[in-house]
Design a protein around this motif. Sequence first.
Motif, PDB file in Angstrom:
ATOM      1  N   ALA A   1       0.832  -1.199   0.000  1.00 57.48           N
ATOM      2  CA  ALA A   1       0.000   0.000   0.000  1.00 57.48           C
ATOM      3  C   ALA A   1       0.872   1.257   0.000  1.00 57.48           C
ATOM      4  CB  ALA A   1      -0.928  -0.010   1.217  1.00 57.48           C
ATOM      5  N   GLN A   2       1.967   1.235   0.768  1.00 57.32           N
ATOM      6  CA  GLN A   2       2.863   2.395   0.800  1.00 57.32           C
ATOM      7  C   GLN A   2       3.522   2.609  -0.553  1.00 57.32           C
ATOM      8  OE1 GLN A   2       5.361   1.470   4.137  1.00 57.32           O
ATOM      9  NE2 GLN A   2       3.914   2.300   5.627  1.00 57.32           N
ATOM     10  N   LEU A   3       3.865   1.528  -1.238  1.00 55.86           N
ATOM     11  CA  LEU A   3       4.443   1.661  -2.575  1.00 55.86           C
ATOM     12  C   LEU A   3       3.461   2.322  -3.533  1.00 55.86           C
ATOM     13  CD1 LEU A   3       6.260  -1.782  -2.964  1.00 55.86           C
ATOM     14  CD2 LEU A   3       7.327   0.460  -2.633  1.00 55.86           C
ATOM     15  N   ALA A   4       2.158   2.135  -3.281  1.00 52.34           N
ATOM     16  CA  ALA A   4       1.122   2.727  -4.127  1.00 52.34           C
ATOM     17  C   ALA A   4       0.671   4.097  -3.612  1.00 52.34           C
ATOM     18  CB  ALA A   4      -0.073   1.774  -4.221  1.00 52.34           C
ATOM     19  N   GLY A   5       1.328   4.603  -2.558  1.00 51.28           N
ATOM     20  CA  GLY A   5       1.031   5.949  -2.075  1.00 51.28           C
ATOM     21  C   GLY A   5      -0.004   6.035  -0.967  1.00 51.28           C
ATOM     22  N   LEU A   6      -0.357   4.907  -0.349  1.00 50.90           N
ATOM     23  CA  LEU A   6      -1.358   4.897   0.715  1.00 50.90           C
ATOM     24  C   LEU A   6      -0.660   4.693   2.049  1.00 50.90           C
ATOM     25  CD1 LEU A   6      -4.450   4.864   1.297  1.00 50.90           C
ATOM     26  CD2 LEU A   6      -4.342   2.394   1.102  1.00 50.90           C
ATOM     27  N   ASP A   7      -0.928   5.566   3.021  1.00 54.09           N
ATOM     28  CA  ASP A   7      -0.268   5.429   4.315  1.00 54.09           C
ATOM     29  C   ASP A   7      -0.927   4.331   5.156  1.00 54.09           C
ATOM     30  OD1 ASP A   7      -2.574   6.517   5.504  1.00 54.09           O
ATOM     31  OD2 ASP A   7      -1.660   8.456   5.886  1.00 54.09           O
ATOM     32  N   THR A   8      -0.243   3.926   6.198  1.00 53.64           N
ATOM     33  CA  THR A   8      -0.694   2.806   7.030  1.00 53.64           C
ATOM     34  C   THR A   8      -2.023   3.100   7.704  1.00 53.64           C
ATOM     35  OG1 THR A   8       1.607   2.190   7.415  1.00 53.64           O
ATOM     36  CG2 THR A   8      -0.014   1.281   8.924  1.00 53.64           C
ATOM     37  N   GLU A   9      -2.194   4.310   8.193  1.00 51.59           N
ATOM     38  CA  GLU A   9      -3.446   4.680   8.859  1.00 51.59           C
ATOM     39  C   GLU A   9      -4.620   4.612   7.874  1.00 51.59           C
ATOM     40  OE1 GLU A   9      -5.670   5.595  12.175  1.00 51.59           O
ATOM     41  OE2 GLU A   9      -3.486   5.506  12.231  1.00 51.59           O
ATOM     42  N   GLY A  10      -4.422   5.128   6.649  1.00 48.11           N
ATOM     43  CA  GLY A  10      -5.462   5.060   5.623  1.00 48.11           C
ATOM     44  C   GLY A  10      -5.785   3.625   5.248  1.00 48.11           C
ATOM     45  N   LEU A  11      -4.755   2.792   5.148  1.00 47.47           N
ATOM     46  CA  LEU A  11      -4.961   1.378   4.857  1.00 47.47           C
ATOM     47  C   LEU A  11      -5.791   0.721   5.949  1.00 47.47           C
ATOM     48  CD1 LEU A  11      -4.348  -1.271   3.278  1.00 47.47           C
ATOM     49  CD2 LEU A  11      -2.307  -1.478   4.725  1.00 47.47           C
ATOM     50  N   ALA A  12      -5.434   0.983   7.214  1.00 45.88           N
ATOM     51  CA  ALA A  12      -6.160   0.375   8.337  1.00 45.88           C
ATOM     52  C   ALA A  12      -7.626   0.791   8.337  1.00 45.88           C
ATOM     53  CB  ALA A  12      -5.495   0.752   9.655  1.00 45.88           C
ATOM     54  N   LYS A  13      -7.886   2.067   8.103  1.00 41.99           N
ATOM     55  CA  LYS A  13      -9.276   2.548   8.065  1.00 41.99           C
ATOM     56  C   LYS A  13     -10.046   1.907   6.913  1.00 41.99           C
ATOM     57  CE  LYS A  13      -8.503   6.962  10.350  1.00 41.99           C
ATOM     58  NZ  LYS A  13      -8.439   8.424  10.200  1.00 41.99           N
ATOM     59  N   SER A  14      -9.366   1.771   5.777  1.00 40.50           N
ATOM     60  CA  SER A  14     -10.015   1.153   4.622  1.00 40.50           C
ATOM     61  C   SER A  14     -10.338  -0.313   4.879  1.00 40.50           C
ATOM     62  CB  SER A  14      -9.124   1.272   3.383  1.00 40.50           C
ATOM     63  OG  SER A  14      -8.981   2.618   3.025  1.00 40.50           O
TER      64      SER A  14
END
Length: 184
Positions: free
Chosen positions: A62-75
């Motif tokens: 997800a970070q490689l695609a520009g998404l931070d960890t917090e955003g990933l967790a919420k998603s």
Amino acid sequence: NAKEMERSFKLVGNAVLAMSAASVTGLGILVKRQIDAADQFNKLSQRTGLSTETLSGFAHGAQLAGLDTEGLAKSLQHLAKWMVAHGQGGRDVKTVLFELAEQYGRTGDGAGKTADALDKFGKAGAAMIPWLNQGRAGLQAAWEEAERFGLIVSGTAAQAAENFNDNLTRLRAILSGVANQIMT
């Protein structure tokens, strides 16, 4: 010449010592950052109901695609809620995410895909699309890379990191209390 050589050796020795100290300091900073990241995964795991392994395994891709960890967790939390609402609560989030990635990888971008992502993943759904567009193979490759790099955090390690940071907070509080007593 001997004095000049001695002076040169001292300079080189001091430089080597300085570089060694900097390396140790840098390593210490890096380790503390990883402890903080594992602590964050533990807290995110408790908030989302997802394992630290799942969160940390997907975080790399997800970070490689520009998404931070917090955003990933919420998603992923929103996806779990969506799964329960649609009778899929007994399924593994990782499995469902791989299936959705396969679907998104085959589907062209557009309003329908964005609306679907927002429905399944919440506010950060649109930010998930570049990652999911890689398809199952892209997510799997990033997961395997996270495993090779040692980025997947076990629940035990995450709990230990949280305990470590909590104890550091307690130590700082004790030191503040001592300072208050001295001040008084």
